[in-house]
Design a protein around this motif. Structure first.
Motif, PDB file in Angstrom:
ATOM      1  N   GLU A  53       0.825  -1.213   0.000  1.00 44.36           N
ATOM      2  CA  GLU A  53       0.000   0.000   0.000  1.00 44.36           C
ATOM      3  C   GLU A  53       0.859   1.262   0.000  1.00 44.36           C
ATOM      4  OE1 GLU A  53      -3.564   2.046   2.720  1.00 44.36           O
ATOM      5  OE2 GLU A  53      -2.335   0.404   3.522  1.00 44.36           O
ATOM      6  N   ARG A  54       1.932   1.257   0.778  1.00 43.46           N
ATOM      7  CA  ARG A  54       2.784   2.449   0.864  1.00 43.46           C
ATOM      8  C   ARG A  54       3.348   2.807  -0.505  1.00 43.46           C
ATOM      9  NH1 ARG A  54       6.691   2.189   5.705  1.00 43.46           N
ATOM     10  NH2 ARG A  54       4.776   2.906   6.736  1.00 43.46           N
ATOM     11  N   HIS A  55       3.837   1.819  -1.229  1.00 48.14           N
ATOM     12  CA  HIS A  55       4.383   2.088  -2.558  1.00 48.14           C
ATOM     13  C   HIS A  55       3.291   2.546  -3.527  1.00 48.14           C
ATOM     14  CE1 HIS A  55       8.511   0.945  -1.852  1.00 48.14           C
ATOM     15  NE2 HIS A  55       8.129  -0.192  -1.294  1.00 48.14           N
ATOM     16  N   HIS A  56       2.080   2.025  -3.369  1.00 45.83           N
ATOM     17  CA  HIS A  56       0.986   2.467  -4.233  1.00 45.83           C
ATOM     18  C   HIS A  56       0.666   3.937  -3.986  1.00 45.83           C
ATOM     19  CE1 HIS A  56       0.656  -1.571  -5.495  1.00 45.83           C
ATOM     20  NE2 HIS A  56      -0.129  -2.020  -4.539  1.00 45.83           N
ATOM     21  N   VAL A  57       0.689   4.355  -2.729  1.00 48.37           N
ATOM     22  CA  VAL A  57       0.436   5.763  -2.414  1.00 48.37           C
ATOM     23  C   VAL A  57       1.511   6.642  -3.040  1.00 48.37           C
ATOM     24  CG1 VAL A  57       0.267   7.480  -0.566  1.00 48.37           C
ATOM     25  CG2 VAL A  57      -0.817   5.238  -0.284  1.00 48.37           C
ATOM     26  N   TYR A  58       2.755   6.228  -2.931  1.00 47.67           N
ATOM     27  CA  TYR A  58       3.838   7.009  -3.533  1.00 47.67           C
ATOM     28  C   TYR A  58       3.730   7.025  -5.059  1.00 47.67           C
ATOM     29  CZ  TYR A  58       6.467   7.871   0.757  1.00 47.67           C
ATOM     30  OH  TYR A  58       6.873   8.332   1.988  1.00 47.67           O
ATOM     31  N   ALA A  59       3.305   5.917  -5.659  1.00 46.81           N
ATOM     32  CA  ALA A  59       3.135   5.891  -7.108  1.00 46.81           C
ATOM     33  C   ALA A  59       2.054   6.883  -7.541  1.00 46.81           C
ATOM     34  CB  ALA A  59       2.780   4.477  -7.569  1.00 46.81           C
ATOM     35  N   ASP A  60       0.985   6.967  -6.763  1.00 46.75           N
ATOM     36  CA  ASP A  60      -0.067   7.942  -7.074  1.00 46.75           C
ATOM     37  C   ASP A  60       0.463   9.370  -6.953  1.00 46.75           C
ATOM     38  OD1 ASP A  60      -1.861   5.905  -7.525  1.00 46.75           O
ATOM     39  OD2 ASP A  60      -2.782   6.015  -5.530  1.00 46.75           O
ATOM     40  N   LEU A  61       1.278   9.614  -5.940  1.00 42.37           N
ATOM     41  CA  LEU A  61       1.903  10.932  -5.797  1.00 42.37           C
ATOM     42  C   LEU A  61       2.809  11.236  -6.982  1.00 42.37           C
ATOM     43  CD1 LEU A  61       2.917  11.073  -2.012  1.00 42.37           C
ATOM     44  CD2 LEU A  61       1.316  12.599  -3.154  1.00 42.37           C
ATOM     45  N   ALA A  62       3.649  10.276  -7.358  1.00 43.88           N
ATOM     46  CA  ALA A  62       4.604  10.491  -8.447  1.00 43.88           C
ATOM     47  C   ALA A  62       3.885  10.808  -9.751  1.00 43.88           C
ATOM     48  CB  ALA A  62       5.486   9.255  -8.620  1.00 43.88           C
ATOM     49  N   ALA A  63       2.708  10.226  -9.944  1.00 42.95           N
ATOM     50  CA  ALA A  63       1.955  10.484 -11.171  1.00 42.95           C
ATOM     51  C   ALA A  63       1.482  11.934 -11.249  1.00 42.95           C
ATOM     52  CB  ALA A  63       0.762   9.542 -11.252  1.00 42.95           C
ATOM     53  N   LYS A  64       1.433  12.606 -10.100  1.00 42.72           N
ATOM     54  CA  LYS A  64       0.971  13.994 -10.058  1.00 42.72           C
ATOM     55  C   LYS A  64       2.117  14.998 -10.096  1.00 42.72           C
ATOM     56  CE  LYS A  64      -3.110  12.637  -7.424  1.00 42.72           C
ATOM     57  NZ  LYS A  64      -3.858  12.738  -6.159  1.00 42.72           N
ATOM     58  N   GLY A  65       3.348  14.508  -9.956  1.00 40.31           N
ATOM     59  CA  GLY A  65       4.488  15.404  -9.983  1.00 40.31           C
ATOM     60  C   GLY A  65       5.539  14.995  -8.978  1.00 40.31           C
ATOM     61  N   PRO A  66       6.697  15.668  -8.991  1.00 37.89           N
ATOM     62  CA  PRO A  66       7.804  15.264  -8.124  1.00 37.89           C
ATOM     63  C   PRO A  66       7.877  15.978  -6.771  1.00 37.89           C
ATOM     64  CG  PRO A  66       8.588  16.788  -9.772  1.00 37.89           C
ATOM     65  CD  PRO A  66       7.134  16.601 -10.048  1.00 37.89           C
ATOM     66  N   VAL A  67       7.023  16.996  -6.544  1.00 33.16           N
ATOM     67  CA  VAL A  67       7.085  17.776  -5.301  1.00 33.16           C
ATOM     68  C   VAL A  67       5.650  18.020  -4.817  1.00 33.16           C
ATOM     69  CG1 VAL A  67       7.884  19.905  -4.210  1.00 33.16           C
ATOM     70  CG2 VAL A  67       9.206  18.907  -6.087  1.00 33.16           C
ATOM     71  N   HIS A  68       5.420  17.806  -3.496  1.00 33.90           N
ATOM     72  CA  HIS A  68       4.054  17.840  -2.990  1.00 33.90           C
ATOM     73  C   HIS A  68       3.979  18.532  -1.625  1.00 33.90           C
ATOM     74  CE1 HIS A  68       3.442  14.622  -5.968  1.00 33.90           C
ATOM     75  NE2 HIS A  68       4.626  14.207  -5.543  1.00 33.90           N
ATOM     76  N   PRO A  69       2.938  19.346  -1.394  1.00 37.46           N
ATOM     77  CA  PRO A  69       2.696  19.853  -0.038  1.00 37.46           C
ATOM     78  C   PRO A  69       2.107  18.748   0.820  1.00 37.46           C
ATOM     79  CG  PRO A  69       0.954  20.577  -1.521  1.00 37.46           C
ATOM     80  CD  PRO A  69       1.955  19.853  -2.374  1.00 37.46           C
ATOM     81  N   ILE A  70       2.553  18.640   2.052  1.00 40.82           N
ATOM     82  CA  ILE A  70       2.046  17.609   2.959  1.00 40.82           C
ATOM     83  C   ILE A  70       1.833  18.188   4.348  1.00 40.82           C
ATOM     84  CG2 ILE A  70       3.199  15.706   1.755  1.00 40.82           C
ATOM     85  CD1 ILE A  70       5.201  15.694   4.197  1.00 40.82           C
ATOM     86  N   THR A  71       1.127  17.420   5.156  1.00 44.19           N
ATOM     87  CA  THR A  71       1.077  17.639   6.593  1.00 44.19           C
ATOM     88  C   THR A  71       1.681  16.401   7.235  1.00 44.19           C
ATOM     89  OG1 THR A  71      -0.927  18.965   6.414  1.00 44.19           O
ATOM     90  CG2 THR A  71      -0.375  18.102   8.587  1.00 44.19           C
ATOM     91  N   THR A  72       2.710  16.562   8.043  1.00 45.30           N
ATOM     92  CA  THR A  72       3.396  15.427   8.651  1.00 45.30           C
ATOM     93  C   THR A  72       2.525  14.806   9.741  1.00 45.30           C
ATOM     94  OG1 THR A  72       4.474  16.654  10.422  1.00 45.30           O
ATOM     95  CG2 THR A  72       5.570  16.634   8.266  1.00 45.30           C
ATOM     96  N   PRO A  73       2.857  13.595  10.196  1.00 46.01           N
ATOM     97  CA  PRO A  73       2.093  12.993  11.296  1.00 46.01           C
ATOM     98  C   PRO A  73       2.069  13.852  12.554  1.00 46.01           C
ATOM     99  CG  PRO A  73       3.428  11.335  10.218  1.00 46.01           C
ATOM    100  CD  PRO A  73       3.835  12.650   9.624  1.00 46.01           C
ATOM    101  N   ALA A  74       3.064  14.728  12.724  1.00 42.48           N
ATOM    102  CA  ALA A  74       3.094  15.620  13.889  1.00 42.48           C
ATOM    103  C   ALA A  74       2.317  16.903  13.643  1.00 42.48           C
ATOM    104  CB  ALA A  74       4.538  15.951  14.253  1.00 42.48           C
TER     105      ALA A  74
END
Length: 404
Positions: A17-38
């Motif tokens: 699942e983790r790699h699938h999430v990253y693959a979905d991110l990569a399909a949208k571009g190489p840099v992404h805004p996120i909110t960390t677990p903290a």
């Protein structure tokens, strides 16, 4: 937790699942805004080219001990005692620290450990042999990795029992609460201070005694630098190896054609380890960096003062660099992976991790020709973490059942 891209990879734990999430991110571009677990707003870089470029860019800095996890919530003596590491340092402090460490953490020291690594591996597998189902993480990967790093540092065997309890919260801030993190790192810090005192009074033939004695232009490591180095070596030094062995064996056991090829051609072991590092590396993301001025990457401008993480496991499967990157191919000829980072913060313990993996894989394959998973691959879970990428367990059958 991504602001715009769905599920968070850090808490995606089932199967791939983790790699699938990253693959979905990569399909949208190489840099992404996120909110960390903290709960921190940050940027996550998933592209390979962007990762290599930015990790060599002096406009991205660490910021010293104050950039460490919960640094502004921890008592200052605790924060300084665990976060004054090479990984949190910038020039000119970083080159000085790295010179002092590399002067003692030498290839010769690593090679000197090889017979002991083999002995520990043999003993652990002899103990596991004969059981029905064995968890390779608890039976081999963890005790091997923690045993080797503790012997390297000079930590007596009787004093290692609490380390697993301390390390899990330490590598997963935000996943584990501040209180859990504080309790774990404070315990490790107190132990480290006591150990340093013993080594000062009675130096031994070990890495910590040599680090205490090391000098660069007459200057040695401070007490905070020494305790932080123990923290870094124990946490990063063993967790990385545990995950390399666990993820690597999972990959081989779920790709029987590649496992068969490696058994047929054992000379492929070293390139196989590099492919396993690329395919499902032990480190999910770097620690944080900060931009000191606006930086453009992947068509996105990162404003000055931005917090930036690099998703190494995603960069190593970037389809622009690694066609069919989700597949495992131990004969793959490809650019250098970034599983151990890149630039000035490239992992100083990478040679030791490779040696341990080489011995563990070779011994497992030689000793257990019928080694196979004891659970469906999709049922295996990973440990939630922003930084590490490892399995919570890897159940296997070492041998075929005895004939009735």
């Amino acid at each position: 937790m991504s602001d715009e891209s769905g599920p968070a990879p850090f808490t995606a734990i089932r199967g791939d699942e983790r790699h699938h999430v990253y693959a979905d991110l990569a399909a949208k571009g190489p840099v992404h805004p996120i909110t960390t677990p903290a709960g921190m707003t940050a940027w996550l870089v998933t592209g390979y080219a962007e990762t290599r470029a930015l990790l060599s860019d002096p406009r991205l800095v660490k910021g010293g001990w104050t950039s460490g996890s919960y640094a502004h919530q921890l008592p200052q003596d605790v924060a300084r005692g665990i976060h004054t590491t090479m990984l949190n340092s910038d020039p000119p402090d970083h080159p000085r620290l790295r010179r002092l460490v590399t002067s003692t953490f030498t290839r010769r020291r690593v090679e000197k450990l090889i017979p002991r690594i083999q002995q520990i591996t043999d003993d652990l597998l002899a103990e596991a042999d004969g059981r029905g189902t064995v968890d390779l993480i608890s039976a081999l990967a963890y005790p091997l990795a923690i045993g080797v790093i503790c012997e390297l540092i000079g930590i007596p065997e009787a004093e290692r029992a609490d380390f697993r309890e301390w390390t899990l919260p330490a590598v997963s801030p935000g996943i584990h609460s501040y209180e859990e993190f504080h309790e774990a790192v404070a315990s490790l810090l107190a132990y480290s201070r006591e150990l340093i005192g013993k080594k000062r009074r009675d130096p031994q033939d070990d890495l910590l005694s040599d680090l205490i004695a090391a000098r660069d232009d007459g200057e040695g490591l401070s007490q905070d630098e020494l305790t932080s180095m123990i923290f870094l070596l124990v946490i990063a030094g063993h967790e990385t190896t545990v995950n390399l062995i666990g993820n690597g064996m999972r990959a081989l056991l779920t790709h029987p054609d590649q496992l068969a090829l490696l058994r047929k051609r054992p000379e492929l072991l070293d390139p196989a380890i590099e492919e396993l590092l690329r395919h499902d590396g032990p480190v999910q993301s770097t620690l944080s960096y900060r931009t000191v001025e606006p930086v453009e990457a992947g068509g996105v401008t990162l404003p000055a003062g931005s917090v930036v993480y690099f998703a190494l496991v995603a960069a190593n499967r970037d389809p622009r660099t690694f066609p069919q990157g989700a597949s495992l191919d131990i004969t793959r000829e490809a650019p250098t992976h970034v599983a151990f980072g890149h630039g000035i913060h490239y992992c100083v313990g990478a040679p030791l991790a490779r040696v341990e993996a080489r011995i563990a894989f070779r011994t497992l394959l030689d000793r257990f020709p019928d080694l196979r998973l004891a659970a469906p691959a999709e049922s295996l879970t990973r440990t939630p973490s922003l930084i590490m990428n490892g399995l919570s367990a890897l159940p296997v059958h070492l041998r075929l059942p005895a004939a009735a």
